[in-house]
Design an enzyme around this catalytic site. Structure first.
Site, PDB file in Angstrom:
ATOM      1  N   ARG A 277     -14.135  -7.455   3.742  1.00  0.00           N
ATOM      2  CA  ARG A 277     -13.496  -7.361   3.742  1.00  0.00           C
ATOM      3  C   ARG A 277     -13.087  -9.256   4.410  1.00  0.00           C
ATOM      4  O   ARG A 277     -12.402 -10.382   3.791  1.00  0.00           O
ATOM      5  CB  ARG A 277     -12.201  -7.394   4.443  1.00  0.00           C
ATOM      6  CG  ARG A 277     -11.116  -6.470   2.963  1.00  0.00           C
ATOM      7  CD  ARG A 277      -9.965  -5.905   4.385  1.00  0.00           C
ATOM      8  NE  ARG A 277      -8.690  -6.022   3.582  1.00  0.00           N
ATOM      9  CZ  ARG A 277      -8.140  -5.201   3.141  1.00  0.00           C
ATOM     10  NH1 ARG A 277     -10.069  -3.989   2.376  1.00  0.00           N
ATOM     11  NH2 ARG A 277      -7.163  -4.761   2.477  1.00  0.00           N
TER      12      ARG A 277
ATOM     13  N   LYS B  15      -9.358  -0.564  -6.784  1.00  0.00           N
ATOM     14  CA  LYS B  15     -10.569  -0.031  -6.145  1.00  0.00           C
ATOM     15  C   LYS B  15      -9.985   1.446  -5.362  1.00  0.00           C
ATOM     16  O   LYS B  15     -10.905   2.231  -6.211  1.00  0.00           O
ATOM     17  CB  LYS B  15     -10.448  -0.659  -4.510  1.00  0.00           C
ATOM     18  CG  LYS B  15     -10.534  -2.380  -5.273  1.00  0.00           C
ATOM     19  CD  LYS B  15     -10.998  -3.101  -3.319  1.00  0.00           C
ATOM     20  CE  LYS B  15     -10.071  -3.041  -2.465  1.00  0.00           C
ATOM     21  NZ  LYS B  15      -8.137  -3.191  -2.849  1.00  0.00           N
TER      22      LYS B  15
ATOM     23  N   ARG C 138      -0.334  -9.525   2.040  1.00  0.00           N
ATOM     24  CA  ARG C 138      -1.939  -9.013   1.543  1.00  0.00           C
ATOM     25  C   ARG C 138      -2.889  -9.710   0.585  1.00  0.00           C
ATOM     26  O   ARG C 138      -3.626 -10.228   0.767  1.00  0.00           O
ATOM     27  CB  ARG C 138      -1.794  -7.418   1.129  1.00  0.00           C
ATOM     28  CG  ARG C 138      -1.266  -6.616   2.834  1.00  0.00           C
ATOM     29  CD  ARG C 138      -0.630  -5.687   2.358  1.00  0.00           C
ATOM     30  NE  ARG C 138      -1.721  -4.314   1.161  1.00  0.00           N
ATOM     31  CZ  ARG C 138      -1.073  -3.836   0.340  1.00  0.00           C
ATOM     32  NH1 ARG C 138       0.537  -3.524   0.270  1.00  0.00           N
ATOM     33  NH2 ARG C 138      -1.937  -3.115  -0.040  1.00  0.00           N
TER      34      ARG C 138
ATOM     35  N   ARG D 278       3.297   2.394  -6.214  1.00  0.00           N
ATOM     36  CA  ARG D 278       2.226   2.967  -5.811  1.00  0.00           C
ATOM     37  C   ARG D 278       2.783   3.891  -5.429  1.00  0.00           C
ATOM     38  O   ARG D 278       3.786   3.876  -4.148  1.00  0.00           O
ATOM     39  CB  ARG D 278       1.658   2.824  -5.474  1.00  0.00           C
ATOM     40  CG  ARG D 278       0.154   3.981  -4.547  1.00  0.00           C
ATOM     41  CD  ARG D 278      -1.133   2.805  -4.232  1.00  0.00           C
ATOM     42  NE  ARG D 278      -0.711   1.326  -3.623  1.00  0.00           N
ATOM     43  CZ  ARG D 278      -2.071   0.950  -3.175  1.00  0.00           C
ATOM     44  NH1 ARG D 278      -2.496   1.450  -3.314  1.00  0.00           N
ATOM     45  NH2 ARG D 278      -1.455   0.330  -2.018  1.00  0.00           N
TER      46      ARG D 278
ATOM     47  N   ARG E 190       3.071   4.175   0.978  1.00  0.00           N
ATOM     48  CA  ARG E 190       3.258   3.587   2.192  1.00  0.00           C
ATOM     49  C   ARG E 190       3.584   2.120   2.995  1.00  0.00           C
ATOM     50  O   ARG E 190       4.443   1.446   2.171  1.00  0.00           O
ATOM     51  CB  ARG E 190       1.190   2.820   1.398  1.00  0.00           C
ATOM     52  CG  ARG E 190       0.214   3.348   1.485  1.00  0.00           C
ATOM     53  CD  ARG E 190      -1.018   2.369   0.748  1.00  0.00           C
ATOM     54  NE  ARG E 190      -0.960   1.414   1.169  1.00  0.00           N
ATOM     55  CZ  ARG E 190      -2.321   0.691   0.743  1.00  0.00           C
ATOM     56  NH1 ARG E 190      -3.488   1.427  -0.037  1.00  0.00           N
ATOM     57  NH2 ARG E 190      -2.609  -0.252   1.396  1.00  0.00           N
TER      58      ARG E 190
HETATM   59  P1  AP5 Z   1      -5.037   1.052  -6.019  1.00  0.00           P
HETATM   60  O1  AP5 Z   1      -6.774   2.081  -6.640  1.00  0.00           O
HETATM   61  O2  AP5 Z   1      -4.440   2.123  -4.946  1.00  0.00           O
HETATM   62  O3  AP5 Z   1      -5.233  -0.013  -5.902  1.00  0.00           O
HETATM   63  P2  AP5 Z   1      -6.424  -0.446  -4.454  1.00  0.00           P
HETATM   64  O4  AP5 Z   1      -7.015  -1.444  -4.879  1.00  0.00           O
HETATM   65  O5  AP5 Z   1      -7.122   0.534  -3.714  1.00  0.00           O
HETATM   66  O6  AP5 Z   1      -5.318  -0.903  -3.906  1.00  0.00           O
HETATM   67  P3  AP5 Z   1      -4.913  -1.110  -1.951  1.00  0.00           P
HETATM   68  O7  AP5 Z   1      -3.660  -1.451  -1.994  1.00  0.00           O
HETATM   69  O8  AP5 Z   1      -5.704   0.267  -1.367  1.00  0.00           O
HETATM   70  O9  AP5 Z   1      -5.324  -1.866  -1.561  1.00  0.00           O
HETATM   71  P4  AP5 Z   1      -6.228  -3.077   0.359  1.00  0.00           P
HETATM   72  O10 AP5 Z   1      -7.500  -3.364   0.236  1.00  0.00           O
HETATM   73  O11 AP5 Z   1      -4.688  -3.675   0.256  1.00  0.00           O
HETATM   74  O12 AP5 Z   1      -4.781  -2.017   0.530  1.00  0.00           O
HETATM   75  P5  AP5 Z   1      -6.026  -0.547   1.779  1.00  0.00           P
HETATM   76  O13 AP5 Z   1      -6.010   0.459   1.999  1.00  0.00           O
HETATM   77  O14 AP5 Z   1      -7.642  -1.129   1.891  1.00  0.00           O
HETATM   78  O15 AP5 Z   1      -4.147   1.100  -6.950  1.00  0.00           O
HETATM   79  C1  AP5 Z   1      -2.786   0.999  -6.955  1.00  0.00           C
HETATM   80  C2  AP5 Z   1      -1.771   1.128  -8.162  1.00  0.00           C
HETATM   81  O16 AP5 Z   1      -2.297   0.650  -9.885  1.00  0.00           O
HETATM   82  C3  AP5 Z   1      -2.078   2.440  -8.204  1.00  0.00           C
HETATM   83  O17 AP5 Z   1      -0.813   3.292  -8.578  1.00  0.00           O
HETATM   84  C4  AP5 Z   1      -2.802   2.605  -9.173  1.00  0.00           C
HETATM   85  O18 AP5 Z   1      -2.342   4.224 -10.183  1.00  0.00           O
HETATM   86  C5  AP5 Z   1      -2.365   2.047 -10.193  1.00  0.00           C
HETATM   87  N1  AP5 Z   1      -3.765   0.841 -11.520  1.00  0.00           N
HETATM   88  C6  AP5 Z   1      -5.469   1.259 -10.821  1.00  0.00           C
HETATM   89  N2  AP5 Z   1      -5.895   0.971 -11.622  1.00  0.00           N
HETATM   90  C7  AP5 Z   1      -4.761   0.753 -12.838  1.00  0.00           C
HETATM   91  C8  AP5 Z   1      -4.809   0.421 -13.845  1.00  0.00           C
HETATM   92  N3  AP5 Z   1      -6.195  -0.377 -14.832  1.00  0.00           N
HETATM   93  N4  AP5 Z   1      -3.689  -0.032 -15.015  1.00  0.00           N
HETATM   94  C9  AP5 Z   1      -3.061   0.340 -13.992  1.00  0.00           C
HETATM   95  N5  AP5 Z   1      -2.207   0.185 -13.372  1.00  0.00           N
HETATM   96  C10 AP5 Z   1      -3.621   0.966 -12.129  1.00  0.00           C
HETATM   97  O19 AP5 Z   1      -5.272  -1.959   3.199  1.00  0.00           O
HETATM   98  C11 AP5 Z   1      -5.218  -1.573   3.993  1.00  0.00           C
HETATM   99  C12 AP5 Z   1      -4.978  -2.768   5.149  1.00  0.00           C
HETATM  100  O20 AP5 Z   1      -5.742  -1.550   5.670  1.00  0.00           O
HETATM  101  C13 AP5 Z   1      -5.364  -3.486   5.391  1.00  0.00           C
HETATM  102  O21 AP5 Z   1      -3.828  -4.575   4.383  1.00  0.00           O
HETATM  103  C14 AP5 Z   1      -5.570  -4.066   6.535  1.00  0.00           C
HETATM  104  O22 AP5 Z   1      -5.000  -4.510   7.660  1.00  0.00           O
HETATM  105  C15 AP5 Z   1      -6.367  -2.893   6.860  1.00  0.00           C
HETATM  106  N6  AP5 Z   1      -7.619  -3.289   6.268  1.00  0.00           N
HETATM  107  C16 AP5 Z   1      -8.632  -2.057   5.526  1.00  0.00           C
HETATM  108  N7  AP5 Z   1      -9.667  -2.856   5.943  1.00  0.00           N
HETATM  109  C17 AP5 Z   1     -10.097  -3.070   6.514  1.00  0.00           C
HETATM  110  C18 AP5 Z   1     -11.077  -4.177   6.635  1.00  0.00           C
HETATM  111  N8  AP5 Z   1     -12.175  -4.137   5.906  1.00  0.00           N
HETATM  112  N9  AP5 Z   1     -11.060  -5.491   7.508  1.00  0.00           N
HETATM  113  C19 AP5 Z   1     -10.229  -5.468   8.016  1.00  0.00           C
HETATM  114  N10 AP5 Z   1      -8.516  -4.846   7.728  1.00  0.00           N
HETATM  115  C20 AP5 Z   1      -9.386  -3.923   7.262  1.00  0.00           C
HETATM  116 MG    MG Z   2      -6.645   1.046  -2.273  1.00  0.00          MG
END
Ligand code: AP5
Ligand code: MG
Length: 217
Positions: free
Chosen positions: A88, A13, A172, A127, A161
């Site tokens: 979410r 994402k 997660r 990552r 992270r």
């Molecule tokens: P990346 O693009 O970083 O993946 P992502 O989908 O953004 O994954 P996240 O871990 O950020 O998602 P998340 O939903 O768990 O975390 P968030 O920060 O939102 O890609 C991942 C890796 O793969 C990278 O190294 C990239 O280079 C590689 N990659 C990407 N595409 C690729 C491809 N096609 N092929 C190969 N490699 C690839 O949330 C964190 C925390 O915040 C949550 O756990 C929660 O506690 C809180 N939080 C955030 N939003 C909310 C909400 N709306 N409600 C409640 N709590 C929330």
């Molecule tokens: Mg992300």
């Protein structure tokens, strides 16, 4: 244009939202990045969110809805946003509907990035991010061109992270399937869901996303 990118942790994402936003003149709104910013700045929200995020649970709905509602009002979002990691839960999705209606905005597309679970874990544990400009990398799939030097800002400092470890990732993923995956049905029934193969190489996924957005015109 207002777009939601839906997908499990590690689905890509953030990687895709950043690039799509730059190409389309939109603003990437990542609740995860905003919450990490609050943790770093030591704000009240950040203090409460840190332990929840570290164990892989969700921050309360009212907190993230408040953050998004305030941010989306700012002038730079007038042209549209890409929501990355929000909504979410079904409660957040209904709150978003209300917020958009109140602000006379609309949701143009919801795109699900589909990736196999085993791949998600591999992506997350590999990552890392530039500590200075935030550019994202991966130990295997997206290495800096010069080892140890950021392609974008040439910084030599990188971070990982605290929630990117094998145990928290499993938690997660469970939270994703329990709380977030029902949104796929929610948006399907509303008629604005599209799915894209997130298993492909990063540029190919971007091309599929662009095609999905163009197809809705
Ligand atoms: P990346 O693009 O970083 O993946 P992502 O989908 O953004 O994954 P996240 O871990 O950020 O998602 P998340 O939903 O768990 O975390 P968030 O920060 O939102 O890609 C991942 C890796 O793969 C990278 O190294 C990239 O280079 C590689 N990659 C990407 N595409 C690729 C491809 N096609 N092929 C190969 N490699 C690839 O949330 C964190 C925390 O915040 C949550 O756990 C929660 O506690 C809180 N939080 C955030 N939003 C909310 C909400 N709306 N409600 C409640 N709590 C929330
Ligand atoms: Mg992300």
């Amino acid at each position: 244009m207002n777009v939601i990118l839906l997908g499990a942790p590690g689905a890509g994402k953030g990687t895709q939202a950043k690039e799509l936003a730059a190409r389309r003149g939109l603003v990437q709104l990542s609740t995860g990045d905003m919450l990490r910013g609050a943790v770093k700045a030591g704000t009240e929200i950040g203090k409460k969110a840190k332990a929840i995020m570290d164990r892989g649970d969700l921050v309360p709905d009212e907190v993230v809805v408040g953050i998004i509602s305030e941010r989306i009002d700012q002038p730079d979002c007038a042209n549209g946003v890409i929501l990355d990691g929000f909504p979410r839960t079904l409660e957040q999705a209904s709150a978003l509907d209300r917020v958009l209606t109140e602000k006379r905005k609309k949701l143009d597309a919801v795109i699900e990035l589909k990736v196999d679970d085993s791949k998600l874990i591999e992506r997350i544990v590999g990552r890392f991010t530039c500590a200075k400009c935030g550019e994202g990398y991966h130990d295997r799939f997206k290495r800096p061109q010069v080892r140890g030097v950021c392609d974008v800002c040439e910084s030599t400092e990188f971070t990982r992270r605290p929630d990117d470890n094998a145990e928290t990732v499993t938690r997660r993923l469970m939270v994703y399937y329990r709380e977030t995956s029902p949104l796929i049905g929610y948006y399907y029934c509303k008629g604005n869901l599209k799915s894209v193969d997130g298993m492909a190489e990063i540029p190919d996924v971007l091309a599929s996303l662009e095609a999905a957005l163009d197809a809705r015109k």
